[in-house]
Structures are given as C-alpha cells and as structure tokens.
Design a protein around this motif. Structure first.
Motif, PDB file in Angstrom:
ATOM      1  N   ARG A   1      41.117  62.516  21.736  1.00 49.79           N
ATOM      2  CA  ARG A   1      42.051  63.632  21.575  1.00 49.79           C
ATOM      3  C   ARG A   1      42.372  63.844  20.096  1.00 49.79           C
ATOM      4  N   LEU A   2      42.713  62.743  19.411  1.00 52.83           N
ATOM      5  CA  LEU A   2      43.083  62.855  17.996  1.00 52.83           C
ATOM      6  C   LEU A   2      41.902  63.303  17.136  1.00 52.83           C
TER       7      LEU A   2
ATOM      8  N   GLU B   1      42.968  58.715  23.878  1.00 52.46           N
ATOM      9  CA  GLU B   1      43.781  59.218  22.767  1.00 52.46           C
ATOM     10  C   GLU B   1      42.948  59.337  21.488  1.00 52.46           C
TER      11      GLU B   1
ATOM     12  N   HIS C   1      43.340  58.169  12.210  1.00 54.40           N
ATOM     13  CA  HIS C   1      44.186  57.190  12.879  1.00 54.40           C
ATOM     14  C   HIS C   1      43.326  55.987  13.251  1.00 54.40           C
ATOM     15  N   ASN C   2      43.962  54.858  13.496  1.00 49.11           N
ATOM     16  CA  ASN C   2      43.192  53.665  13.839  1.00 49.11           C
ATOM     17  C   ASN C   2      43.982  52.768  14.778  1.00 49.11           C
TER      18      ASN C   2
ATOM     19  N   ILE D   1      42.710  52.034   7.467  1.00 43.42           N
ATOM     20  CA  ILE D   1      43.851  52.968   7.367  1.00 43.42           C
ATOM     21  C   ILE D   1      43.582  54.132   6.413  1.00 43.42           C
ATOM     22  N   PRO D   2      43.204  53.849   5.156  1.00 41.11           N
ATOM     23  CA  PRO D   2      43.096  54.996   4.237  1.00 41.11           C
ATOM     24  C   PRO D   2      41.880  55.894   4.454  1.00 41.11           C
TER      25      PRO D   2
ATOM     26  N   GLU E   1      50.114  59.536  12.844  1.00 41.12           N
ATOM     27  CA  GLU E   1      50.266  59.577  14.294  1.00 41.12           C
ATOM     28  C   GLU E   1      51.466  58.744  14.764  1.00 41.12           C
TER      29      GLU E   1
ATOM     30  N   ASP F   1      46.112  72.478   9.067  1.00 41.19           N
ATOM     31  CA  ASP F   1      46.853  71.332   8.535  1.00 41.19           C
ATOM     32  C   ASP F   1      47.996  71.868   7.665  1.00 41.19           C
TER      33      ASP F   1
ATOM     34  N   ARG G   1      43.235  69.403  12.662  1.00 38.63           N
ATOM     35  CA  ARG G   1      42.194  69.154  11.672  1.00 38.63           C
ATOM     36  C   ARG G   1      41.452  67.900  12.127  1.00 38.63           C
TER      37      ARG G   1
ATOM     38  N   LYS H   1      52.170  63.721   9.243  1.00 41.52           N
ATOM     39  CA  LYS H   1      50.862  63.763   9.898  1.00 41.52           C
ATOM     40  C   LYS H   1      50.452  62.419  10.478  1.00 41.52           C
TER      41      LYS H   1
ATOM     42  N   HIS I   1      50.740  51.743   7.351  1.00 37.64           N
ATOM     43  CA  HIS I   1      50.420  53.164   7.316  1.00 37.64           C
ATOM     44  C   HIS I   1      51.352  53.926   6.370  1.00 37.64           C
TER      45      HIS I   1
ATOM     46  N   ARG J   1      48.799  55.300  -2.034  1.00 40.18           N
ATOM     47  CA  ARG J   1      47.524  55.903  -2.438  1.00 40.18           C
ATOM     48  C   ARG J   1      47.700  57.322  -2.941  1.00 40.18           C
TER      49      ARG J   1
END
Lengths: 558, 107
Positions: free
Chosen positions: A146-147, A143, A127-128, A122-123, B84, A301, A152, B82, B35, B42
């Motif tokens: 695309r992402l 997707e 995206h994940n 995640i950090p 998703e 962004d 950015r 931001k 998320h 953080r």
C-alpha cells in the motif's frame, strides 16, 4: 490454516499479484527461499549481485508502474541492495524489498552476517520494518505494498529475522492485499486560481516531471498544452510524456537542455509545474530560474510545494485528477505571438547534433538505432540508459513517443542501472524490444548481470558506447579543471565483445562492420539478448552544459 | 519567490526569529526515534532538545523537539509529517513550558 512466516510471505506476495521476484539467497533468507521452492508459484530471477536484483526489480516496476519485489539475505546481501533502493527512493519508484535477518535472539550480538538493516534502510526508503513477530507479517506485507504504491511512490524495506520466517501461525483467512490509498481531495479554489493565471498569462511554459508518468496523466497534460497553447518542457524523468516531435515540445530543460529551451523558460511569465520537484539539474541556480515567472505547482507530495520555489498557486493532489478538473476551466488559446517568439528562439538556438549522419559517432549511433528499429515496433521499444554522457545524448536525441518508454536513473544517477533495469523491463514486458544504451564505465559496474540476462534469454539489446574512459568526468575535468585529466581514462582496452560472448550473449562490433546500419538492424530486430559495441570519440562532449552552480542561461557550447 | 527571498524577509523581522517547540505524536515502537532524529540530521536541521515518553496505553508516544525557528521549519514539519509512524505534527512558540520545566535537571 497453518503457515510458517516464510509460507505466509509467499502467500501474501501472491495475493499482491507478484509473479516474478529478483534476488539472491543466503543463510538468513533460506526459509523464505524454501517456501518459494515449495509453493512454486513465483518465478525467481537469480541475479549475480544484489544491486543487480534491485535494479531488475526497478526495471519491472518502472516498465509496469506496479510495485516489484527484490529479495536478499542479511549482512552483505542487504548492504549490496542499498544503492538500488536509494535509487528507487530518489526517483519515486514503488519497490518492496525483503531481506533475511539473523534470528531475533542474536540481533545486537554482532552475529555472522548481521548488520543493522533497519537502521541502514531508514534514509533510503519511504518506510521500513523489522518484523519481530510472525503475526505482524499479516499487517506488514499488505501495508508495504500500500505504502509503496500510494501518493508519491517509493521503496519499502521489510527485514525478517530467520526465526520469524520459521515460526508458525494459525489463521482463518489471509488478510486483504494492500491497495494504494485514494488521492487527496483537490482544493477547487486553488484550481480556479490556477486556471485564472493560465488564462491570463502571456508567455506561459508547461513544465512536466516524472509525476506525470506515475499518475498516468500524459494524455491530459498534452491536452492542457494544446488547449492553452503552452510550449512544454520535460524533466529527464518525464521524457516521453509528450511526443518529442510534438510542435509544442521543447524537450528537456536544464543542465543539458537545448539553448532554446532554457532561453524560452527565461522569458516565461508563468510556469505550470506538474509532478516535478525543481531539481537542481533541471533549474540550475534556483534564485535565477525563470525570474519573471509566477508559479503554479501541482504535486502529490505536499512537502514539495514550496521546498525550492514558493508557488503562487500550490495544489496538493494527484496530477491526473487535478488535470481532469482543471481542463474544463482552461480557455482555448492560439497564443500566436508567444508561440512565434518560441519558434524564433528555437530556430536561432537549436540543439546541435554534430555527426548525426555517422552511425559510429555518439548522436549518429542513437539516431541510427531509432531508425533501425522496425517502424511498427519503434514506439513499443523500451529505452534504458546507464549514467553519464551517453545518458544525456540519448535524453537529448532519442525520439520518445510514450510514457514508460524511457527508464533512467535520474535523481541518484547510478552508473550500473541500465543493463539490469533493461532486464527487469524485458521480464515485465516480454513482447517489447528493450534497448539499453550504456557506456563502458557504467557497464562495468554491473557487468555480471550479463549472466542473468543470458539465463533469462531476455530481449535486451545493449548499445555500448565505448570511449575507454569515464566520459562525463573526463568532460568536466577538461572544461572546468584546466584539462588536468586524472583517474578517468582506462589504461587497457577491455574486449567487450568477447566478454559478452563469454557470458553466452551474442555480440557484434560496429567498429569493424562493413555496413554498420545493416549490422544494427539485424541485431536489433532479431529476438534475444545482444551486445552491440561501438567506439566513440573521448573528446565528444555533452553540450550545451550549464556549469555547476550557474544559472540555466549561462550555458556553454551547443 | 524562492527560499533565499524569504530568508531575507525573515532577517529583517527579528521578532520572528528564535526558537520553536514541535510536538509529534508517533507510533510507539523501536525505531521511531531513529526515523525522527535521522530526518532532522540528514536535512541538516539542528535539534537542540528532545523529549520522548509513551502516552496512554503505550501504543503511542509523544516527542517534543526544541528547534530553531527559521524559514526551513515549515519544510521540516512537512517532511516529518510524511513519516509513516508520525501521526501528527504541531508547532508551539518558544514560550511553551515543556523544556522550561526540565531546566532544573540541566543546571
């Protein structure tokens, strides 16, 4: 058509135009590897460590501008990727990272090679996904691309349990491949305000960031500079967007920028910041950066607008589209007064490059490499670096001439980046010579990828600047910790020429060369991988330097 | 003007200090809470209260966050926007009643 999840992944990668992936197989990724083997359509570069695979993919992505793919198994395979993925996040590099995971029924049982890849990623990602159903792959894979490539760019991580890879699905047709989103509409009122500020400014400076490279906007950025008479500085990530010998180029700003660059910025009344994010290494102490300047900030962004410095005009948009609309509103200006002040500061506080004539010293070696390249190929060459003193010397001294010529780990500053990234770049752009400047500290962090480079017979030349030390730390202990040198000098000298040869890579040593320039020219202009070793002085410093926490005008040295 | 300047202005204006309630509409799937909470953690932005429930057919959830109103809040909202899986971010004043009504469970 009937597919397994693994077969579907391979088909969807093909549809995205993926022809090469880098990775390492393992238990939880075996169905995917079997599908790659069965289909035979995608070339797999077998790295020796997953971090190497991540950086090979990064090299492909940075050189081409397109999302690249790396693959690993579960557990340690996934955790070993984390650094390379975090590096891509910090530098906004499009990657799609695919990992195997233990079967769904075993998730949460502390199974063999199970780790919470979704949670860990995640950090460090844009995206994940943890794919819980084979049908979800139809949406997740397009997707992810695309992402990764939209707005950015950044890395997207897809974790696929082994049973999802093995499950079958019947579908009529494959989904459309993922394509980047269209950019947001540009606010014309803000654009007009930006143009007014630029046209009215007396001492403006153009400040270009990595977003110029991403957006493919360097030609328009240079046009803006020439049209409005703007002295132009670049961040580490943006080097090459304006040719380094362009009369308006001020080179890199910030911690290791030239004195004149930081002094010119200090006098600016308007900063035009395009695709940059006011990184602390670029601007020093934020409150004291360009105290007299109004700010026009353009970024894809929206969260970057006002994050560090509040802009007077903030424009959310694709910098290439913004520049297309802005250029017609910009008056042609010669700016004789400001540009003569700029050249005055430049001649009074130039970048000093001691030893430039000696090819066995730090600046001299960089200059000798640039000069030794066949002039017809010099602009084509790709330059990568590791992280540390050598990186800053190359950033200061190399004559960059085009975007995507320069690949370096900026935001995360990852030692070990340079060689596998060079390999990836050589795979993506096989007709170019790729030069990797490295230091002995960085080089040893992914030295195992020499074996991958030998497998691929990639056209990569490693220039190893060896000071038998972690040079940048040595410099900072010397300058800021009363020269109490600790845990920085390697006690034994490693024989890098032998090590390279042991991996099947040609190697030569400038230390013992009768004619180092001839040796360099021969090694650089012959096809195939080669390591060129050169000892450099551990007392050599990267100067000037802005001490950590100080403002950019408080430089030491240089 | 930089962040430090705006910080000073804020301190001079106590009316605006205090708390705010954020309302996030998110895709409802395992991981979306990680998320959102991870983002605030953080970036060192304290969240004092969290509520999350599915809405409608369960495809979406609503997350309510009770946060301290400071000059970094707009930046946090941009960063949250931001993500998703975050479909919308709205800001309410501290007088929003969602957390107030819950107080009886935290006596």
């Amino acid at each position: 058509m009937k597919y397994t999840g693994a077969q579907l992944v391979v088909r969807l990668l093909e549809q995205q135009g993926i022809t090469t992936v880098a990775g390492i197989p393992g238990g939880a990724a075996l169905p995917l590897y079997d599908a790659l083997a069965e289909r035979g359509s995608i070339r797999h570069v077998l790295a020796r460590h997953e971090q190497g695979a991540g950086f090979i993919a990064q090299g492909m992505a940075r050189a081409s501008g397109k999302a690249a793919v790396c693959i690993a198994s579960s557990g340690p395979g996934a955790t070993n990727l984390v650094t390379a993925i975090a590096d891509a996040k910090l530098d906004s590099i499009p990657l799609v990272c695919i990992t195997g995971q233990v079967p769904l029924s075993m998730i949460g049982t502390d199974a063999f090679q199970e780790v919470d890849t979704y949670g860990i990623s995640i950090p460090v990602t844009k995206h994940n996904y943890l794919v819980r159903n084979v049908a979800d792959l139809l949406q997740v894979i397009p997707e992810a691309f695309r992402l990764a490539e939209s707005g950015r760019p950044g890395p997207v991580w897809i974790d696929i349990p082994k049973d999802v890879q093995m499950a079958s699905i019947e579908i009529d047709a494959l989904p459309e491949p993922g394509r980047p989103d269209t950019a947001p509409c540009v606010d014309m009122d803000e654009l007009r305000r930006a143009a007014e500020l630029i046209n009215a400014a007396k001492t403006p400076v153009l400040y270009l960031g990595g977003g110029i490279v991403t957006a493919g906007a360097s030609a328009q950025a240079v046009m803006l500079a020439e049209q409005a008479g703007l002295p132009t500085t670049m961040t580490l990530m943006a080097l090459g967007t304006m040719q380094s010998d362009h009369p308006l180029s001020l080179g890199m700003l910030g911690m290791h920028g030239a004195r004149f660059t930081n002094y010119i910025l200090e006098e600016s009344d308007l900063l035009i910041v395009l695709g940059a994010r006011f990184d602390d290494r670029a601007i020093g102490k934020a409150e004291q950066f360009c105290p007299k300047a109004a700010i026009v900030h353009v970024d894809i962004d929206a969260a970057e607008l006002g994050k560090i410095k509040r802009p007077h005009v903030g424009i959310h948009g694709d910098v290439s589209q913004v520049l297309d609309r802005l250029l017609p509103l910009i008056q042609v200006q010669l700016r004789k007064q400001w540009l003569s002040r700029v050249s005055d500061l430049r001649s009074r506080h130039p970048l000093l490059m001691p030893g430039l004539e000696n090819p066995r010293s730090h600046y001299g070696l960089i200059d000798a490499v640039a000069s030794a390249l066949d002039p017809l190929q010099a602009d084509d060459a790709i330059i990568t670096t590791d992280v540390g003193q050598h990186q800053m010397w190359v950033a200061q001294a190399y004559p960059f001439s085009r975007p995507r010529q320069w690949l370096t780990s900026g935001g995360l500053g990852t030692m070990g980046f340079g060689m596998p990234a060079a390999l990836g770049a050589a795979i993506a752009e096989p007709d170019r010579t790729v030069i990797c400047f490295s230091g002995d500290g960085s080089f040893m962090m992914n030295i195992q990828e020499l074996a991958t480079m030998a497998d691929e017979n990639a056209n990569v030349k490693i220039i190893l600047m060896n000071n038998q030390s972690l040079g940048m730390v040595h410099q900072q202990q010397d300058m800021f910790y009363k020269r109490r040198l600790f845990a920085v000098d390697y006690q034994r000298r490693s024989d890098f020429v032998k090590i390279a040869q042991g991996f099947g890579i040609e190697a030569c040593d400038l230390d013992t060369a009768e004619n180092p320039r001839a040796m360099l020219a021969d090694a650089l202009n012959r096809r195939g991988p080669c390591l060129i070793h050169c000892s450099i002085d551990i007392e050599a410093k990267v100067l000037p330097i802005v001490p950590p926490g100080a403002s950019n005008t408080e430089m030491i040295g240089g | 003007m930089n962040m430090r300047d705006s910080n000073i202005n804020r301190k001079l204006n106590p009316e605006q200090s205090g708390k705010a309630v954020l309302e996030l509409t998110v895709r409802n799937h395992p991981g979306v809470m990680s998320h959102v909470c991870g983002l605030f953690a953080r970036r060192a932005f304290n969240v004092e209260g969290i509520l999350c429930m599915p809405v409608g057919d369960g495809a979406q959830s609503r997350i309510w966050l009770l946060v301290r109103e400071d000059e970094r809040l707009p930046q946090m909202m941009s960063q949250a926007g931001k993500l998703e899986d975050v479909l919308s971010v709205a800001r309410h004043g501290a007088d929003h009643r969602v957390f107030e009504k819950l107080e009886e469970f935290f006596g």
